[in-house]
Scaffold this motif. Structure first.
Motif, PDB file in Angstrom:
ATOM      1  N   ILE A 111      31.604  40.900  35.219  1.00 49.06           N
ATOM      2  CA  ILE A 111      31.968  41.276  33.775  1.00 49.06           C
ATOM      3  C   ILE A 111      30.471  42.133  33.083  1.00 49.06           C
ATOM      4  O   ILE A 111      31.441  43.053  32.590  1.00 49.06           O
ATOM      5  N   TYR A 117      31.952  45.275  33.584  1.00 46.80           N
ATOM      6  CA  TYR A 117      33.102  45.953  32.675  1.00 46.80           C
ATOM      7  C   TYR A 117      32.707  46.243  31.924  1.00 46.80           C
ATOM      8  O   TYR A 117      33.429  47.649  31.023  1.00 46.80           O
ATOM      9  N   TYR A 148      41.207  40.068  27.211  1.00 41.71           N
ATOM     10  CA  TYR A 148      40.259  39.634  28.309  1.00 41.71           C
ATOM     11  C   TYR A 148      39.471  38.207  28.109  1.00 41.71           C
ATOM     12  O   TYR A 148      38.570  38.340  29.194  1.00 41.71           O
ATOM     13  N   LEU A 174      40.209  38.270  33.983  1.00 40.05           N
ATOM     14  CA  LEU A 174      39.199  38.805  35.094  1.00 40.05           C
ATOM     15  C   LEU A 174      39.742  39.748  35.912  1.00 40.05           C
ATOM     16  O   LEU A 174      39.964  38.741  36.930  1.00 40.05           O
ATOM     17  N   CYS A 232      38.953  40.801  40.090  1.00 43.21           N
ATOM     18  CA  CYS A 232      37.278  41.113  41.078  1.00 43.21           C
ATOM     19  C   CYS A 232      37.448  41.649  42.035  1.00 43.21           C
ATOM     20  O   CYS A 232      38.435  40.364  42.855  1.00 43.21           O
TER      21      CYS A 232
END
Length: 340
Positions: A79, A82, A182, A185, A187
């Motif tokens: 987070i 980004y 949003y 995510l 990762c």
């Protein structure tokens, strides 16, 4: 034409009709408030706060805040990477930094709908005030009420309602698109799903509640044109007009709006054959422009009434009476007109 009624009624109109400055001020304030409200609305959706995360690649695993801090703070570091939160522990972030192929299109539609709604309503509101004043002034000068089908007003009302609904729906689509982007995510090759502080239902409810004005405004505009004499309260009218003038109300004649438009246009074209088309257009569109004086309109109507009295209908009155004391202290009765 009864000059006594004309003088008293015109004097009364000067008291109750809004001044041009007030109309312009209301329009400017209305535009500023609507723009400020929308800016505030969209700024309120610039930040998301996650309160739970899924297990990697498992959307239905159940949202838990502990999942956000597992694996050596993998999610919160992503987070931060980004959205540049400034902390590897923060779950709050501002939107941006992710590809959004639909956002430009949706925002463009939103801007176009908002400008269309705002410009149409404020323009129509101005012309409505011009038309109301013109109808009332002509009534004062001629005892003739211009009335009939209001096709343009109906079209504007429908347009405002459809545009308002479209704008609200576009806002919801904009939110759904933003929420969908949003809440996911990526990762280290794994996908995490985020749960936000406010649910999707809460966001949509907020949009609907904050945008309800776009459904109310068409109704307000509708009430404004249903009766262009609605702001002339009969009680105040009775207080400002003498008994003789009040009795004249029963002598008001109605002239159809379509016939009025044709009469004014044909008469002015004959009177001013040398005028340019743009000048004539502004002259015979008497409900939008002031190139033709009210006195000239009154003259045309009264002449037409003399030559074609069958085109004018005596106003219908309700069987409702009001009483007031005359100069001898006795009660007199008047019929209250249905238009006032």
């Amino acid at each position: 034409m009864d000059n006594h009624f004309s003088f008293e009624f015109s004097s009364y109109l000067k008291k109750c009709q809004p001044k041009p400055f007030k109309i312009y001020f209301q329009i400017v304030v209305g535009i500023a408030l609507m723009i400020a409200t929308e800016i505030g609305f969209f700024k309120g959706y610039e930040k998301f706060v996650a309160i739970g995360c899924s297990l990697p690649n498992e959307k239905d695993s159940g949202m838990n805040i502990d999942n956000c801090y597992n694996n050596d703070l993998l999610v919160t570091k992503c987070i931060n990477n980004y959205y540049n939160t400034g902390s590897n522990y923060s779950l709050a972030f501002n939107v941006g930094g992710k590809s959004d192929k639909y956002n430009v299109f949706i925002v463009t539609v939103l801007i176009l709908l908002f400008i269309s709604f705002l410009s149409t309503f404020q323009t129509a509101q101005y012309f409505q005030s011009v038309k109301r004043k013109r109808i009332q002034d002509v009534l004062a000068g001629s005892l003739i009420l211009i009335d009939g089908k209001k096709r343009n007003e109906k079209k504007v009302t429908i347009f405002l309602f459809v545009t308002g609904v479209g704008y609200i729906c576009s806002k919801i689509m904009w939110l759904l698109n933003r929420y969908d982007i949003y809440s996911v995510l990526e990762c280290s090759g794994q996908t995490y799903y985020l749960e936000f502080e406010k649910s999707l239902f809460s966001y949509i409810s907020g949009i609907v509640m904050s945008s309800i004005g776009y459904l109310i405004i068409p109704g307000v505009f509708l009430m404004g044109w249903l009766n262009y004499l609605s702001d002339l309260e009969f009680k105040k009218l009775a207080e400002n007009l003498s008994k003789i003038s009040l009795e004249k109300i029963n002598e008001i004649h109605i002239f159809d709006m379509d016939k009025y438009d044709k009469l004014i246009k044909s008469t002015l074209i004959k009177r001013y054959p040398n005028d340019k088309k743009t000048q004539l257009f502004m002259k015979y569109n008497t409900f939008k422009f002031w190139k033709t004086s009210t006195s000239e309109i009154v003259e045309i109507l009264l002449l037409h009434k003399e030559s074609s009295p069958d085109q004018f209908q005596l106003i219908q009155t309700k069987d409702v009476k009001i009483s007031f004391l005359n100069e001898n202290g006795m009660n007199d009765n008047l019929i209250q007109n249905q238009y006032l």
